[in-house]
Design an enzyme around this catalytic site. Structure first.
Site, mmCIF file in Angstrom:
data_model
loop_
_atom_site.group_PDB
_atom_site.id
_atom_site.type_symbol
_atom_site.label_atom_id
_atom_site.label_comp_id
_atom_site.label_asym_id
_atom_site.label_seq_id
_atom_site.Cartn_x
_atom_site.Cartn_y
_atom_site.Cartn_z
ATOM 1 N N LEU A 136 0.865 -1.165 0.000
ATOM 2 C CA LEU A 136 0.000 0.000 0.000
ATOM 3 C C LEU A 136 0.907 1.222 0.000
ATOM 4 O O LEU A 136 1.998 1.195 0.581
ATOM 5 C CB LEU A 136 -0.890 0.041 1.249
ATOM 6 C CG LEU A 136 -1.920 -1.082 1.426
ATOM 7 C CD1 LEU A 136 -2.674 -0.881 2.733
ATOM 8 C CD2 LEU A 136 -2.887 -1.133 0.252
ATOM 9 N N ASP A 137 0.477 2.306 -0.655
ATOM 10 C CA ASP A 137 1.246 3.538 -0.584
ATOM 11 C C ASP A 137 1.458 3.926 0.875
ATOM 12 O O ASP A 137 0.628 3.624 1.737
ATOM 13 C CB ASP A 137 0.500 4.670 -1.303
ATOM 14 C CG ASP A 137 0.418 4.450 -2.805
ATOM 15 O OD1 ASP A 137 1.221 3.670 -3.337
ATOM 16 O OD2 ASP A 137 -0.464 5.077 -3.437
ATOM 17 N N LYS A 138 2.541 4.616 1.139
ATOM 18 C CA LYS A 138 2.869 5.009 2.505
ATOM 19 C C LYS A 138 1.706 5.706 3.188
ATOM 20 O O LYS A 138 1.396 5.435 4.356
ATOM 21 C CB LYS A 138 4.104 5.929 2.496
ATOM 22 C CG LYS A 138 4.532 6.422 3.868
ATOM 23 C CD LYS A 138 5.762 7.308 3.783
ATOM 24 C CE LYS A 138 6.176 7.813 5.154
ATOM 25 N NZ LYS A 138 7.369 8.692 5.086
#
Length: 332
Positions: free
Chosen positions: A147-149
């Site tokens: 997942l994106d940060k």
């Protein structure tokens, strides 16, 4: 033109070189113009879809090379072996083979230059110890997907090599249930639909992804507008914001963020793809909620256990910043 880095930052290193004559196998030809990369490394990069010729993605190392300007987007490489860190985790499920967590926003999935500590990998190394799968490599043990940060929500990691292989196969076959909740500027139209495009690196900004007319990789997102906020007094006007549920059928980088932006409804708080400004009331709601990221949450993850075959499904509610923003939007 040499293969010296043109851009180098925490996210990507871009190499470019021109091939004057074609005819040879592509992977072999690329070793001539990119002498710092081995043939095996180039073959891997081709499979990853990060090599392009004149802006068009190329992926087959055995294909005949064509003359043109070749671009390679090198993923970041962590500078050191990650260390265990006693970071609290919200564990949704755990057995000998895998662990499912509700990842907090602001936590990167794995170490990368500029973000070597405080990642999910660091937390998993402390929590799981030596049981974490090593297939992902030294910097990414156990990591099967990301997942994106700044995206919160459900993630699964592998604790055994057999689980890692099984989960990787499920993700490769898109045999995974994945639903995300997004709060958007305005709303996509129609209120329910499928977005199917090609996604690849933007030609104007190589650090961003974009919808492409040709090249790139196929990307499919189904979406449903669940609720509208700030409805206009006059019929036919546009709402100020919406809650949108997105179901992924592919897993391209920044797929939901790019797809919703392409529909004219970028995710609120998205500094990369959120072109244009929300209305003043929405901006005020964002400020009051404390949201400092894209309003995107991985709400549902479902799959068959890669070892036992047991059907598993996990669902979590958006964290406080998104929940507060949604409450404030409902008051518009």
């Amino acid at each position: 033109m040499s293969d010296e880095p043109l851009i180098e930052d925490d996210d990507v290193t871009v190499l470019e070189a021109r091939l004057e004559a074609g005819g040879a196998r592509l992977d072999k030809a690329l070793t001539e113009i990119f002498p710092t990369l081995s043939r095996a490394r180039l073959q891997s990069l081709l499979v990853e879809g990060v090599v392009s010729r004149d802006g068009q993605t190329v992926s087959s190392g055995s294909a005949k090379a064509q003359p043109g300007l070749y671009t390679i987007l090198l993923p970041p490489v962590a500078s050191a072996t990650p260390a265990p860190e006693a970071i609290p985790l919200t564990v949704l499920f755990e057995d000998a083979d895998l662990i499912v967590v509700d990842k907090a926003a602001g936590m990167a999935a794995h170490p990368a230059p500029g973000c070597e500590t405080g990642t999910l990998v660091n937390a998993l190394l402390a929590h799981c110890g030596t049981s974490l799968s090593g297939i992902g490599g030294v910097a990414r043990p156990g990591i099967v997907h990301r997942l994106d940060k700044d995206t919160s929500g459900v993630m699964v990691a592998a604790k055994s090599d057999r689980a890692h292989a099984g989960l990787s196969a499920l993700f490769a076959a898109h045999d995974i249930e994945r639903t995300y909740l997004a709060l958007t500027r305005g709303a996509p139209s129609p209120e329910r639909g499928r977005i199917e495009t090609l996604i690849g690196r933007s030609s104007s900004d190589r650090k961003k992804m974009a919808v492409l007319r040709s090249g790139g990789r196929n990307a499919i997102t189904d979406y449903v507008v669940q609720r509208l906020y700030g409805l206009p007094a006059k019929a036919g006007g546009a709402p100020m914001a919406a809650r949108v549920a997105c179901t992924l059928h592919t897993g391209r980088t920044h797929q939901i963020r790019v797809h919703l932006a392409s529909k004219g409804a970028p995710i609120l708080g998205d500094a990369v793809y959120g072109s244009g400004s929300p209305t003043a009331p929405v901006r005020a709601a964002i400020a009051e909620s404390g949201l400092t990221r894209q309003a995107l949450h991985a709400a549902v993850l479902g799959f068959a256990h890669p070892v036992t075959g047991e059907p598993l499904r996990f669902e979590t509610a958006p964290p406080r910043d998104m929940a507060t923003l949604e409450r404030l939007l409902a008051e518009l």
